[in-house]
Scaffold this motif. Structure first.
Motif, PDB file in Angstrom:
ATOM      1  N   GLN A 193       8.170   2.752  -6.302  1.00  0.00           N
ATOM      2  CA  GLN A 193       7.303   3.559  -7.175  1.00  0.00           C
ATOM      3  C   GLN A 193       8.050   4.056  -8.418  1.00  0.00           C
ATOM      4  O   GLN A 193       7.512   4.854  -9.191  1.00  0.00           O
ATOM      5  CB  GLN A 193       6.749   4.754  -6.393  1.00  0.00           C
ATOM      6  N   ILE A 246      10.348   3.236  -0.538  1.00  0.00           N
ATOM      7  CA  ILE A 246       9.038   3.427  -1.162  1.00  0.00           C
ATOM      8  C   ILE A 246       9.212   4.058  -2.540  1.00  0.00           C
ATOM      9  O   ILE A 246       8.592   3.625  -3.522  1.00  0.00           O
ATOM     10  CB  ILE A 246       8.131   4.313  -0.284  1.00  0.00           C
ATOM     11  N   SER A 286       3.702   6.126   1.855  1.00  0.00           N
ATOM     12  CA  SER A 286       4.361   7.375   1.483  1.00  0.00           C
ATOM     13  C   SER A 286       3.777   8.568   2.230  1.00  0.00           C
ATOM     14  O   SER A 286       4.509   9.453   2.690  1.00  0.00           O
ATOM     15  CB  SER A 286       4.237   7.594  -0.024  1.00  0.00           C
ATOM     16  N   THR A 287       2.464   8.578   2.375  1.00  0.00           N
ATOM     17  CA  THR A 287       1.806   9.672   3.097  1.00  0.00           C
ATOM     18  C   THR A 287       2.254   9.710   4.551  1.00  0.00           C
ATOM     19  O   THR A 287       2.563  10.771   5.104  1.00  0.00           O
ATOM     20  CB  THR A 287       0.274   9.522   3.022  1.00  0.00           C
ATOM     21  N   GLN A 335      11.416   6.114   3.098  1.00  0.00           N
ATOM     22  CA  GLN A 335      10.995   6.946   1.980  1.00  0.00           C
ATOM     23  C   GLN A 335      11.756   6.558   0.707  1.00  0.00           C
ATOM     24  O   GLN A 335      11.177   6.479  -0.380  1.00  0.00           O
ATOM     25  CB  GLN A 335      11.236   8.429   2.281  1.00  0.00           C
ATOM     26  N   LYS A 366       0.877  -1.177   0.000  1.00  0.00           N
ATOM     27  CA  LYS A 366       0.000   0.000   0.000  1.00  0.00           C
ATOM     28  C   LYS A 366       0.911   1.223   0.000  1.00  0.00           C
ATOM     29  O   LYS A 366       1.078   1.931   1.004  1.00  0.00           O
ATOM     30  CB  LYS A 366      -0.925  -0.026   1.213  1.00  0.00           C
ATOM     31  N   LEU A 367       1.531   1.458  -1.159  1.00  0.00           N
ATOM     32  CA  LEU A 367       2.629   2.410  -1.250  1.00  0.00           C
ATOM     33  C   LEU A 367       2.199   3.847  -1.011  1.00  0.00           C
ATOM     34  O   LEU A 367       2.943   4.624  -0.395  1.00  0.00           O
ATOM     35  CB  LEU A 367       3.315   2.271  -2.605  1.00  0.00           C
ATOM     36  N   ASP A 368       1.032   4.221  -1.507  1.00  0.00           N
ATOM     37  CA  ASP A 368       0.573   5.601  -1.319  1.00  0.00           C
ATOM     38  C   ASP A 368       0.344   5.897   0.164  1.00  0.00           C
ATOM     39  O   ASP A 368       0.706   6.969   0.652  1.00  0.00           O
ATOM     40  CB  ASP A 368      -0.717   5.855  -2.111  1.00  0.00           C
ATOM     41  N   ARG A 369      -0.256   4.936   0.861  1.00  0.00           N
ATOM     42  CA  ARG A 369      -0.499   5.128   2.294  1.00  0.00           C
ATOM     43  C   ARG A 369       0.817   5.208   3.060  1.00  0.00           C
ATOM     44  O   ARG A 369       0.996   6.056   3.943  1.00  0.00           O
ATOM     45  CB  ARG A 369      -1.352   3.980   2.851  1.00  0.00           C
ATOM     46  N   ASN A 428      10.412   6.081  -8.559  1.00  0.00           N
ATOM     47  CA  ASN A 428      10.772   7.486  -8.421  1.00  0.00           C
ATOM     48  C   ASN A 428      12.222   7.530  -7.933  1.00  0.00           C
ATOM     49  O   ASN A 428      12.507   7.796  -6.766  1.00  0.00           O
ATOM     50  CB  ASN A 428       9.836   8.179  -7.426  1.00  0.00           C
TER      51      ASN A 428
END
Length: 284
Positions: A208, A204, A181-182, A201, A176-179, A210
């Motif tokens: 992603q 993650i 990351s947040t 970070q 659950k990468l977005d969660r 990035n």
């Protein structure tokens, strides 16, 4: 009678000498504490080693030395000193979270989980320790324990940085990468120098794709933990994935210069897919 007097005198001399040694050890510790405040870490390490020459069982000196090593990213030496501080009964509230972090850096998950009996001795629950326990549980495929530990951290405080980090570890494991990351972003807004959040970070961001953010995160981590070989490898790996081969090669040269005769068996497989000088120079 003369023999008795001589024995008494000798005993007094030994006692006075011992007291003098203890005072000298404490003087070195006080000096080290001042040096730490002034960010003279290398000098502080020397002062603490001098203290330990006089009083090898000084738990405070062991703890401070372990903390300095940990702050440099030197997990092996940090573990040795924290284990000794723990053995010599230094405050469990201070030792346990940092010993757990040193074990985490060394990827010794069983050792983290083995600290559970001492967890009960904490005067108040440590969310930092609980975060590392979550990581250890996940890396040993015990998701139930990880979830239970996240809940324990949240019961202390949902807004605490390490409670959020514990939850981010779990979210990352569940992809659950977005969660994740947040959560990490919130931590770093409040505490920009949280090294564990910076490492996560970067991981993650790598997941992603990035890679620019991954390089930035791992580079900031390395500034705070300058002896972390792992961080250097992550930076170079991210640079390679971002197409920055020349920059990656410079880091490889730095690593190889430090340990020219040691094989890098732990370097990620991506390294060996490259057809550049960086790969040709690695010994495996």
């Amino acid at each position: 009678m003369k023999f008795i007097k001589s024995t008494v005198c000798a005993s007094l001399i030994l006692a006075i000498t011992a007291c003098g040694d203890n005072e000298s050890a404490q003087t070195y510790i006080s000096k080290a504490e001042s040096q730490i405040v002034e960010k003279q870490d290398s000098a502080a390490i020397i002062s603490l080693k001098n203290a330990l020459k006089l009083d090898a069982k000084n738990a405070q000196a062991r703890f401070l030395l372990g903390k300095l090593y940990l702050n440099m990213g030197d997990a092996e030496n940090a573990i040795k000193e924290f284990e000794r501080a723990n053995k010599f009964k230094f405050s469990v509230d201070q030792v346990l979270p940092l010993l757990a972090r040193a074990y985490m850096l060394a990827e010794d998950d069983e050792a983290i989980l083995a600290l559970a009996p001492q967890e009960k001795q904490l005067s108040t629950p440590s969310t930092q320790y609980l975060a590392y326990k979550v990581m250890a549980a996940l890396r040993t495929d015990n998701k139930a324990l990880a979830q239970e530990t996240v809940e324990a951290a949240f019961s202390v405080s949902e807004s605490d940085g390490y409670s959020m980090l514990a939850n981010a570890y779990l979210a990352f494991f569940e992809q659950k990468l977005d969660r994740a990351s947040t959560s990490v972003g919130r931590i770093l807004v409040a505490t920009p120098d949280n090294v564990d959040a910076l490492m996560l970070q970067g991981q993650i961001a790598t997941a992603q794709n990035n890679y620019a953010l991954a390089v930035e995160s791992f580079t900031q981590y390395l500034k705070l933990q300058p002896n972390s070989g792992r961080a250097q490898i992550f930076i170079a790996d991210s640079l390679v994935k971002n197409g920055q081969f020349d920059e990656a090669e410079k880091i490889a040269d730095t690593i190889l210069a430090k340990v020219p005769n040691r094989p890098f068996c732990y370097i990620s497989k991506q390294w060996f897919d490259l057809k550049r000088k960086i790969m040709n120079r690695l010994v495996v």
